[in-house]
Write a protein that holds these residues in place. Structure first.
Motif, short mmCIF file in Angstrom:
data_model
loop_
_atom_site.label_atom_id
_atom_site.label_comp_id
_atom_site.label_asym_id
_atom_site.label_seq_id
_atom_site.Cartn_x
_atom_site.Cartn_y
_atom_site.Cartn_z
N PHE A 73 0.82 -1.21 0.00
CA PHE A 73 0.00 0.00 0.00
C PHE A 73 0.86 1.27 0.00
CE2 PHE A 73 -2.66 3.14 2.35
CZ PHE A 73 -3.78 3.14 1.54
N LEU A 124 -8.58 5.99 0.44
CA LEU A 124 -8.97 5.33 -0.79
C LEU A 124 -10.17 6.06 -1.38
CD1 LEU A 124 -8.82 1.58 0.30
CD2 LEU A 124 -7.05 2.91 -0.84
N ARG A 125 -10.22 6.12 -2.69
CA ARG A 125 -11.40 6.70 -3.32
C ARG A 125 -12.64 5.93 -2.87
NH1 ARG A 125 -9.44 6.30 -9.34
NH2 ARG A 125 -11.68 6.38 -9.71
N THR A 132 -12.45 -3.41 -6.78
CA THR A 132 -11.40 -2.97 -5.86
C THR A 132 -10.19 -3.88 -5.96
OG1 THR A 132 -13.01 -2.04 -4.32
CG2 THR A 132 -10.84 -2.54 -3.44
N ALA A 141 -6.50 -2.81 -7.26
CA ALA A 141 -5.35 -2.99 -6.37
C ALA A 141 -4.26 -3.83 -7.03
CB ALA A 141 -5.79 -3.63 -5.06
N LEU A 176 -6.05 3.79 -6.76
CA LEU A 176 -6.88 3.64 -5.55
C LEU A 176 -7.06 4.97 -4.82
CD1 LEU A 176 -5.32 0.36 -4.08
CD2 LEU A 176 -7.58 0.56 -5.11
N PHE A 177 -6.09 5.87 -5.01
CA PHE A 177 -6.08 7.11 -4.25
C PHE A 177 -6.77 8.24 -5.01
CE2 PHE A 177 -2.21 4.70 -3.19
CZ PHE A 177 -2.42 4.50 -1.83
#
Length: 345
Positions: free
Chosen positions: A87, A303-304, A314, A318, A325-326
Motif C-alpha cells: 500500500f 482510498l477513493r 477494488t 489494487a 486507488l487514491f
C-alpha cells in the motif's frame, strides 16, 4: 491429402489455445507494469538498543547516489508490515520522484519481526521512530537536514510527540490522524452504527456497553474482569485489552501545542474512524505552520470512495493499477509538499 475440414478444425484448436495464452500473457504484463515502481528498495536492520532490532525497508530514488531527503513512515493501528502489503509503494514512488527516500519497518511481531506490537505504548512507538531517525541520520545516502515524518490514523498520537522533541524535522504529513483515544472511539462507534442504519435501541445499547468498558479502563480492570462485566467479544482478546488499557488515555493535544514542525494535514470526506472536524480544529489551534487538504470522496484510508468496500473492482484495481486507488492529487500533493519544504531548507 489433408481435407479443408481438417485444417479448419486444427485452426480452431490452435486459436482456441492461443487466445487464453495471450490473455494470460497480457494480464501478466499489465500486473507487472502496474506494480513496477520507479525506486530501489533495500532491506535494512535498525539497531534498537535493548529492544529487538527493527526490520525495515529503505526505498531510494531509482537513480543517483544522494544524499536524499527522507520520509519516515509511522503506521496506523494493526499488524502492519514495512510495505503495508504494498500500500505504501505508490507514495514511496511519489517521494522518490521528488528526490526523497522513504523508511518503514515491520511492527514488532509482524512478518517475522521479534516482539509484539500489542505490548507497545504510544510512547514506545515514538521512541522507536526516534531510533529510526538517529539511524537514518548516520547513513551517507540520507540528508538529515531534509528529514520528516509521514503517519496515518493511530500515528496521530506518535507524530506530535516526535515533532515536539525533534524541532529540526523539516515536515510532518498527517493522514487522517487521531487526537483523543476515547473520543475517537466513541465517534467511530456512532459513525459506523449510523452508516449501518442502526435503530435507536441498538445505538443506546452500544453506547451503554461502551460506557461500561470505559469505566473498566478507568479502573484498570483485568481482561478477566472485563469479560465478566461485558461478556464475550470476538475483537477483544487479552492482548488487545492490554493494548487498549495501556493507551486509552492517549491525547495528542499537549504535544500539538508544543511542536512547531510545518505540517500537511490530509483529511477525508467519508471518515468513519476519525472526527475530521475535531482533528482539524486541534491542528489549527497548534502553533506549527499548517496546510490542510480535504479529499471529499475519500475514506479513512484515503482510498477513493468506490474502493472503500472489498469487491471485484477494488481487487482488480489494487492488482493492476494500485496508484488509482487514491484520490486525484493525493500522491502528487504530498510530493509537492516535501519538495517545497526542501526548497525552504
Amino acid at each position: 491429402m489433408k481435407s479443408p475440414r481438417g485444417r479448419a478444425i486444427r485452426r480452431k484448436i490452435l486459436i482456441g489455445g492461443l487466445v487464453p495464452l495471450l490473455l494470460a500473457l497480457a494480464g501478466f504484463v499489465a500486473l507487472a507494469w502496474g506494480n513496477t515502481y520507479d525506486l530501489r528498495e533495500e532491506r535494512v536492520t535498525i539497531p534498537n538498543g535493548a529492544a529487538p532490532s527493527l526490520d525495515g525497508v529503505l526505498a531510494l530514488p531509482a537513480t543517483g547516489r544522494g544524499p536524499y531527503g527522507l520520509v519516515v513512515f509511522v503506521h496506523g493501528d494493526g499488524p502492519v508490515d514495512a510495505t503495508h502489503d504494498g500500500f505504501y509503494r505508490p507514495m514511496w514512488e511519489a517521494f522518490a520522484q521528488a528526490g526523497y527516500a522513504s523508511l518503514s519497518w515491520n511492527k514488532p511481531g509482524v512478518a517475522g519481526a521479534a516482539g509484539d506490537w500489542l505490548a507497545q505504548s504510544m510512547a514506545d512507538r515514538a521512541r522507536e521512530v526516534e531510533t529510526a531517525l538517529t539511524w537514518a541520520g548516520s547513513r551517507p545516502e540520507i540528508d538529515e537536514r531534509r528529514t520528516g515524518l509521514w503517519g496515518a490514523s493511530q500515528a496521530g498520537w506518535v507524530l506530535p510527540e516526535v515533532a515536539a522533541r525533534r524541532p529540526e524535522l523539516r515536515f510532518v504529513i498527517a493522514v487522517s490522524p487521531t487526537v483523543n483515544w476515547l473520543r475517537q472511539g466513541r465517534h467511530n462507534l456512532l459513525a459506523e452504527l449510523r452508516a449501518q442504519g442502526a435503530s435507536p435501541t441498538r445505538i443506546r445499547a452500544a453506547v451503554d456497553r461502551s460506557d461500561r468498558t470505559r469505566a473498566l479502563l478507568g479502573a484498570g480492570a483485568t481482561f478477566q474482569e472485563y469479560r465478566a462485566a461485558i461478556g464475550d467479544s470476538e475483537d477483544m482478546t487479552a492482548a488487545r485489552w492490554g493494548f487498549v488499557l495501556r493507551n486509552h488515555r492517549a491525547d495528542a493535544t499537549r504535544a500539538l501545542a508544543v511542536a512547531r514542525v510545518p505540517t500537511l494535514l490530509l483529511l477525508a470526506g467519508h471518515d468513519l474512524n476519525v472526527d475530521v472536524a475535531e482533528t482539524e480544529a486541534a491542528y489549527r489551534r497548534a502553533p506549527a505552520p499548517l496546510r490542510v487538504v480535504h479529499f471529499p470522496d475519500a475514506d479513512h484510508a484515503m482510498l477513493r470512495r468506490e474502493f472503500a468496500e472489498p469487491g471485484l473492482w477494488t481487487t482488480l484495481t489494487a492488482l493492476f493499477a494500485p496508484r488509482d486507488l487514491f484520490p486525484d492529487g493525493y500522491l502528487s500533493g504530498q510530493a509537492a509538499f516535501v519538495r517545497d519544504r526542501a526548497g525552504q531548507g
